[in-house]
Design a protein around this motif. Structure first.
Motif: not given
Length: 154
Positions: A46-52, A70-71
């Protein structure tokens, strides 16, 4: 797909169910499972941007499967790709299209991010998964996956 199945993004309310699915997935793959705590998993999702990125297959309010990705970046391609880290459907919910729809959710996320390449792995003994991925149009790379745990090492 199961008529009442919904594929959706993971929410905060899903974290305990997601961790339980992850434990079942590790057990199915005969792999060690380092159970994450919900706050750490939430930070990644839920981080911005998400890590997962994470998706849940929900049948009548019960989580029966999940996928996560993940990217990442490929040195050889000098381009980003979406790494599909996990795709798992509980045995009782398999063969109804849920896995295909979870994979489709990851594909849609890659397209949203203008990424044209997905990669993932599955155990060599998991012939059902290998057949499933081939039916989806995927090809395999002959590689051996390694893992080096760095905790408790000098």
């Amino acid at each position: 797909m199961h008529d009442d199945a919904v594929i959706r993004r993971v929410t905060q309310a899903d974290l305990d169910s997601l961790i339980a699915l992850m434990a079942e997935h590790a057990d199915y793959e005969r792999a060690p499972f380092d159970r994450p705590d919900a706050p750490s998993l939430a930070t990644a999702l839920f981080a911005e941007p998400p890590r997962l990125f994470g998706w849940i297959a929900d049948v009548a309010g019960r989580c029966v499967g999940y996928a996560s990705a993940s990217r990442e970046i490929s040195t050889w391609r000098a381009a980003d790709f979406l790494h599909l880290d996990c795709l798992f459907v509980r045995e009782a919910a398999r063969n109804g299209g849920i896995g295909k729809h979870l994979l489709q959710a990851a594909i849609e996320e890659a397209r949203r991010q203008k990424i044209d390449h997905l990669e993932w792995q599955t155990p060599a003994w998991n012939e059902d998964a290998i057949r499933f991925y081939r039916r989806q149009g995927a090809s395999h790379a002959n590689k051996v996956r390694f893992r080096l745990t760095l905790r408790n090492q000098p």
